[in-house]
Scaffold this active site. Structure first.
Site, PDB file in Angstrom:
ATOM      1  N   HIS A 129      -8.676   4.000  -1.607  1.00  0.00           N
ATOM      2  CA  HIS A 129      -7.880   2.802  -1.233  1.00  0.00           C
ATOM      3  C   HIS A 129      -7.124   1.717  -2.570  1.00  0.00           C
ATOM      4  O   HIS A 129      -7.177   1.145  -2.404  1.00  0.00           O
ATOM      5  CB  HIS A 129      -7.365   1.815  -0.332  1.00  0.00           C
ATOM      6  CG  HIS A 129      -5.995   1.626   0.128  1.00  0.00           C
ATOM      7  ND1 HIS A 129      -4.615   2.225   0.106  1.00  0.00           N
ATOM      8  CD2 HIS A 129      -5.788   0.581   0.802  1.00  0.00           C
ATOM      9  CE1 HIS A 129      -3.988   1.757   0.131  1.00  0.00           C
ATOM     10  NE2 HIS A 129      -4.699   0.712   0.516  1.00  0.00           N
ATOM     11  N   CYS A 133       0.782  -0.574   0.397  1.00  0.00           N
ATOM     12  CA  CYS A 133      -0.066   0.074   0.425  1.00  0.00           C
ATOM     13  C   CYS A 133       0.381   0.957  -0.047  1.00  0.00           C
ATOM     14  O   CYS A 133       0.616   1.965  -0.098  1.00  0.00           O
ATOM     15  CB  CYS A 133      -0.794   0.078   1.485  1.00  0.00           C
ATOM     16  SG  CYS A 133      -1.871  -1.593   1.444  1.00  0.00           S
TER      17      CYS A 133
END
Length: 410
Positions: free
Chosen positions: A335, A86
């Site tokens: 996200h 991420c």
């Protein structure tokens, strides 16, 4: 060593886009970034490109960087793909800063892209899981939400953090995201909504978890030598810090914080010559509500164990002591794994440029972005400064760092 500046940044909408590809999303973000450069930028100006992506679904795992940069006309420009879960495009920005400070490039495109919604929910869970420790976490059935649920449980047990504190993070970020035209979940939620949502991984419920997202974001970095060719608003990359840690949560000494974030923040503050009290806003990695609470503590906004009361006090709202996630954060904005870090920098650029629209803060000077890979196996922190207008003598206008003489030379 030359300074690095952000002169443009843009993103695609974040959300679910069955008619888009990773190339088309990247092209949208790239054009938005170019359009945001006050004095304009041509593709021929770009010396280097860095692209962050995990590769959810397995698409173009080899050479995904050139696959998108060639698509937008950057023929022949050297391109590097960064994968750090991420934190991929946060590290892409860091690598772009390194290229400029080394003198190897004057203009760098630092970016990220991910498409996550064109595969089944089972496949998405698999791809999210690859960022965890393989043998003892992923193959034993632990999900990404499950890992953060363990962190939430530990924080609650040690510090008295409550489900209401987690829910207050969601309420704040949805209120911010409702004002962001690029956000995936553009709606507000009540505390009651956030408290009573279906459980995902106890104690985390649906409103404590970020969504699955498609999107791209691009940041244009330049050297001090050429910054005036592109803008009169100088937004300096004042500090950069990064750190790694054990990939598995069970391998670390603590479940109630992210040591990589702490180390990265310390280095970024030291380089910038500022501290948490100097910040006007921050974009932090809230993949789960507990992650934002831990970030408050890891980044020095409050003492360990005080994050619950800190959010409850309103300190992180737009009118608070340190506004956090004015974009809506991962929770509301979305996200798209590889694009998240560059998306955070895009919000910082907009805030410091005075171009954040309905969520614009009043004259911010310093902003921070905080991007985490997995449950804390990697973290990267950037501090940005909007420099004061330069004097007629041509000084950069930056605040002297520790050890520098801020007065006139003899």
């Amino acid at each position: 060593m030359t300074e690095a500046y952000v002169v443009g940044a843009g993103q695609s909408d974040f959300g679910t886009f069955p008619d888009e590809s990773y190339r088309s999303l990247f092209a949208t973000a790239f054009e938005a970034a170019r359009d945001s450069v006050p004095k304009g930028m041509d593709t021929d100006d770009i010396d280097e490109a860095v692209v962050g992506t995990l590769g959810v679904g397995g698409r173009q795992l080899g050479l995904p960087g050139p696959a998108v940069t060639e698509h937008v006309g950057l023929e022949g420009v050297p391109c590097t793909r960064v994968e750090n879960a991420c934190a991929a495009s946060g590290y892409a920005v860091r690598q772009g800063v390194q290229a400029i400070r080394s003198g190897m490039a004057d203009v760098v495109l630092a970016s990220g892209v991910e498409v996550m919604t064109d595969v089944s929910s089972e496949a998405v869970r698999y791809w999210l899981g690859v960022s965890g420790e393989t043998e003892w976490e992923r193959l034993s059935g632990t999900t990404f939400a499950g890992v953060y649920a363990q962190m939430a449980s530990a924080h609650m047990a040690e510090y008295g953090t409550t489900k209401e504190h987690l829910s207050q993070v969601a309420v704040k970020n949805h209120a911010n995201g409702a004002k962001n035209p690029h956000a995936q979940l553009r709606f507000e939620c009540s505390l009651e909504d956030a408290m009573n949502a279906p459980t995902v991984a106890d104690p985390l419920n649906l409103y404590h978890c970020c969504p699955t997202t498609d999107g791209a974001a691009c940041v244009l970095l330049v050297s001090e030598d050429v910054v005036d060719e592109f803008t009169d608003t100088r937004i300096r990359v004042a500090g950069v810090g990064a750190a790694s840690d054990a990939v598995g949560l069970f391998q670390r000494d603590t479940y109630t914080g992210v040591p990589a974030s702490q180390r990265a923040a310390s280095d970024a503050y030291d380089m910038a010559g500022v501290g948490p009290a100097d910040l006007d806003f921050a974009e932090v990695h809230d993949c789960f509500a507990i992650a934002e609470l831990m970030a408050y503590e890891d980044l020095g906004f409050c003492e360990p164990g005080e994050a619950g009361e800190f959010v409850a006090s309103g300190a992180t709202r737009p009118d608070g002591e340190i506004p956090v996630n004015t974009s809506g954060g991962l929770k509301s904005k979305g996200h798209p794994i590889g694009a998240t870090g560059a998306g955070q920098v895009t919000e910082a650029f907009k805030q410091l440029s005075g171009e954040a629209g309905d969520r614009q803060l009043d004259g911010p000077r310093y902003g921070l972005t905080h991007n985490v890979g997995g449950s804390g196996g990697a973290a990267v922190v950037h501090v940005f400064e909007r420099e004061e207008p330069r004097s007629s003598g041509g000084s950069s206008g930056r605040r002297p760092r520790d050890g520098e003489d801020g007065g006139e030379s003899a």
